[in-house]
Motif scaffolding. Structure first.
Motif, short mmCIF file in Angstrom:
data_model
loop_
_atom_site.label_atom_id
_atom_site.label_comp_id
_atom_site.label_asym_id
_atom_site.label_seq_id
_atom_site.Cartn_x
_atom_site.Cartn_y
_atom_site.Cartn_z
N SER A 2 0.69 -1.25 -0.13
CA SER A 2 -0.02 0.13 -0.20
C SER A 2 0.86 1.47 0.12
O SER A 2 1.86 1.37 0.40
N ARG A 3 0.49 2.41 -0.69
CA ARG A 3 1.28 3.53 -0.96
C ARG A 3 0.14 4.67 -0.43
O ARG A 3 -0.81 4.63 -0.53
N ASP A 4 0.93 5.73 -0.20
CA ASP A 4 0.37 6.91 0.10
C ASP A 4 0.16 7.74 -1.21
O ASP A 4 1.06 8.26 -1.60
N ARG A 5 -1.04 7.91 -1.67
CA ARG A 5 -1.29 8.33 -3.06
C ARG A 5 -1.13 10.00 -3.02
O ARG A 5 -0.60 10.71 -4.16
N ALA A 6 -1.49 10.56 -1.64
CA ALA A 6 -1.17 11.91 -1.81
C ALA A 6 0.39 12.27 -1.97
O ALA A 6 0.68 13.34 -2.59
N VAL A 7 1.06 11.59 -1.22
CA VAL A 7 2.70 11.72 -1.39
C VAL A 7 3.05 11.35 -2.92
O VAL A 7 3.87 12.14 -3.44
N ASP A 8 2.52 10.42 -3.61
CA ASP A 8 2.90 10.16 -4.88
C ASP A 8 2.40 11.21 -5.93
O ASP A 8 3.13 11.99 -6.67
N ALA A 9 1.40 12.01 -5.49
CA ALA A 9 0.97 13.34 -6.24
C ALA A 9 1.94 14.40 -5.87
O ALA A 9 2.41 15.12 -6.99
N LEU A 10 2.57 14.44 -4.79
CA LEU A 10 3.53 15.52 -4.58
C LEU A 10 4.77 15.19 -5.14
O LEU A 10 5.30 16.23 -5.71
N ARG A 11 4.98 14.11 -5.15
CA ARG A 11 6.17 13.53 -5.94
C ARG A 11 6.24 13.96 -7.42
O ARG A 11 7.22 14.45 -8.23
N ALA A 12 5.06 13.77 -8.12
CA ALA A 12 4.63 13.96 -9.45
C ALA A 12 4.70 15.36 -9.64
O ALA A 12 5.56 15.75 -10.79
N TYR A 13 4.27 16.22 -8.68
CA TYR A 13 4.12 17.58 -9.08
C TYR A 13 5.60 18.18 -8.88
O TYR A 13 6.09 19.03 -9.45
N ALA A 14 6.58 17.66 -7.85
CA ALA A 14 7.78 18.09 -7.79
C ALA A 14 8.66 17.84 -9.04
O ALA A 14 9.39 18.63 -9.50
N ILE A 15 8.66 16.68 -9.51
CA ILE A 15 9.32 16.31 -10.74
C ILE A 15 8.70 16.97 -12.09
O ILE A 15 9.67 17.70 -12.85
N GLY A 16 7.48 17.49 -12.36
CA GLY A 16 6.99 18.32 -12.99
C GLY A 16 7.58 19.91 -12.90
O GLY A 16 7.68 20.30 -13.92
N GLY A 17 7.46 20.24 -11.85
CA GLY A 17 7.90 21.58 -11.37
C GLY A 17 9.42 21.93 -11.79
O GLY A 17 9.86 22.70 -12.39
N VAL A 18 10.15 20.85 -11.62
CA VAL A 18 11.69 20.78 -11.93
C VAL A 18 11.87 20.88 -13.54
O VAL A 18 12.47 21.58 -14.06
#
Length: 421
Positions: A2-18
């Motif tokens: 099981s994963r934390d989907r909110a953290v996955d979303a923050l990781r995706a946003y972080a990569i997209g921002g960079v």
């Protein structure tokens, strides 16, 4: 798992921002001799500096890395050595692939007569993102001790000495004569702060809106105070500026990371609701699968597209022209879909075949999240449905489907109870 989907979303946003930030602040100007020279729109358009607060998301990147490493270590069945080897392999293998392909491309470009200026820019932009490997590898290696320290003393006591180190380095930069080389201690100290926050969040110490609100408010107050003290507004380096917030990382970068983490925690319920929809859920899953590859390849893609289109000798607006007016920013935004398409192609081709097929080792199929999925899981791997011979029946062999369910999943259990056993 099981994963934390909110953290996955923050990781995706972080990569997209960079990625988006680098593509918007990296101008490659076509010179008269056919070579490319690097320039930044922030030099001519300083009013765009506050936008870098939204696109400078490396703090969130380290926060999600700390969260993921802590969760992964806690669930690893073997020793810490085996876990660390697997974690480092996921980081270093894509880097080795980038260096190998990059060396081959640079050799081919030299053979066909590419100008030295273009080769220098390509090499610098391809290698510059690799700086993150050193602090990230060190932090991943000490995830276990950091988790113990956070449990014993709390995240505030663990993070305060790190903030003090960054503050001392900022003071030294302003006191020593210009041009003096200082040890890059803040590269590790500054990014350790959001990593520690990720470790604490994985341990359940930053749950609830109160923790997110405290971090967001505290970080925002610190940002305002630092700007009042004369820190540069831009969260990234500006060519020609005397002091940079990013090289080396300053207190403003630490305050920005804390603010972004706090806002991310406050947005957690909204992110979880968003990811129950099919398109956002699939997009976040794909970005998380290829996060390291996206980070490593986005700058080489920019250089490759710019250099190949420059061989025609025509300076295309937003791609080869000088970034000195708002028109350049608008034109560069028009090129972003093409750059994104090329990046997706490169990342997909370079992804291991098992990821492209969505099949995990051992023959299990991975069911990806979409609409109606459980928000607390990002990707649920289930074994292929087996078929078995029912020996209790007479006559020809009869194939039956075996349904595996969880006790905690009432809908599935209700469907299974209605089946013949």
């Amino acid at each position: 798992m099981s994963r934390d989907r909110a953290v996955d979303a923050l990781r995706a946003y972080a990569i997209g921002g960079v990625v988006l930030g680098h593509w918007l602040v990296t101008g490659l100007v076509l010179a008269g001799d056919g070579g490319l020279h690097q320039a930044s729109p922030l030099t001519a358009l300083p009013d765009l500096a506050p936008v870098t607060w939204v696109l400078q998301t490396l703090g969130l990147f380290f926060f999600t890395a700390g969260f993921g490493s802590t969760r992964s270590l806690a669930r690893h069945p073997g020793g810490a050595g085996g876990w660390l080897a697997g974690r480092l392999r996921r980081l270093l293998l894509p880097t080795v692939a980038l260096l190998g392909v990059g060396a081959a491309v640079l050799l081919a470009a030299t053979v066909v007569g590419t100008s030295d200026d273009t080769l220098a820019v390509a090499l610098r932009l391809a290698v510059s993102p690799l700086w993150f490997l050193l602090p990230l590898v060190v932090l991943v290696a000490v995830t276990g001790p950091l988790r113990v320290a956070v449990r014993r003393w709390g995240v505030a006591r663990c993070g305060t000495p790190l903030v003090a180190v960054v503050a001392a380095a900022d003071l030294a930069v302003r006191l020593v004569p210009a041009g003096t080389d200082l040890p890059p201690v803040t590269v590790l100290a500054a990014w350790s702060v959001p990593y520690l926050l990720g470790v604490a969040h994985a341990d359940g110490r930053l749950d609830g809106r109160r923790a997110g609100g405290t971090l967001a408010a505290g970080g925002a107050v610190a940002l305002a105070a630092l700007l009042a003290l004369g820190y540069p507004v831009s969260a990234v380096g500006v060519p020609g500026a005397g002091v940079s917030n990013l090289n080396p990382p300053s207190l403003l970068i630490v305050a920005l990371a804390i603010t972004q983490v706090g806002l991310g925690l406050l947005a957690r319920p909204a992110l979880q609701r968003l990811l129950t929809r099919p398109l956002p859920g699939r997009a976040v899953t794909e970005v998380n699968r290829s996060a390291v590859r996206i980070y490593l390849w986005h700058q080489p893609v920019l250089v490759a597209v710019t250099a190949l289109t420059a061989r025609g000798g025509l300076a295309l607006p937003g791609l080869h022209t000088a970034p000195d007016d708002p028109g350049w920013v608008l034109a560069r935004c028009c090129w972003l879909p093409l750059l994104a398409m090329v990046l997706v192609t490169v990342v997909t081709v370079g992804r291991p075949r098992s990821f492209r097929r969505g099949v995990r080792a051992g023959g299990e199929r991975c069911r990806q999240p979409g609409g109606g999925g459980v928000a607390g899981r990002s990707a649920e791997c289930v074994p292929s449905t087996p078929q078995v011979y029912d020996h209790r029946r007479s006559g020809p062999p009869d194939l039956q489907e075996v349904i595996a369910v969880r006790d905690s999943d009432p809908p599935s259990r209700g469907r299974a109870d209605g089946q013949t056993r």
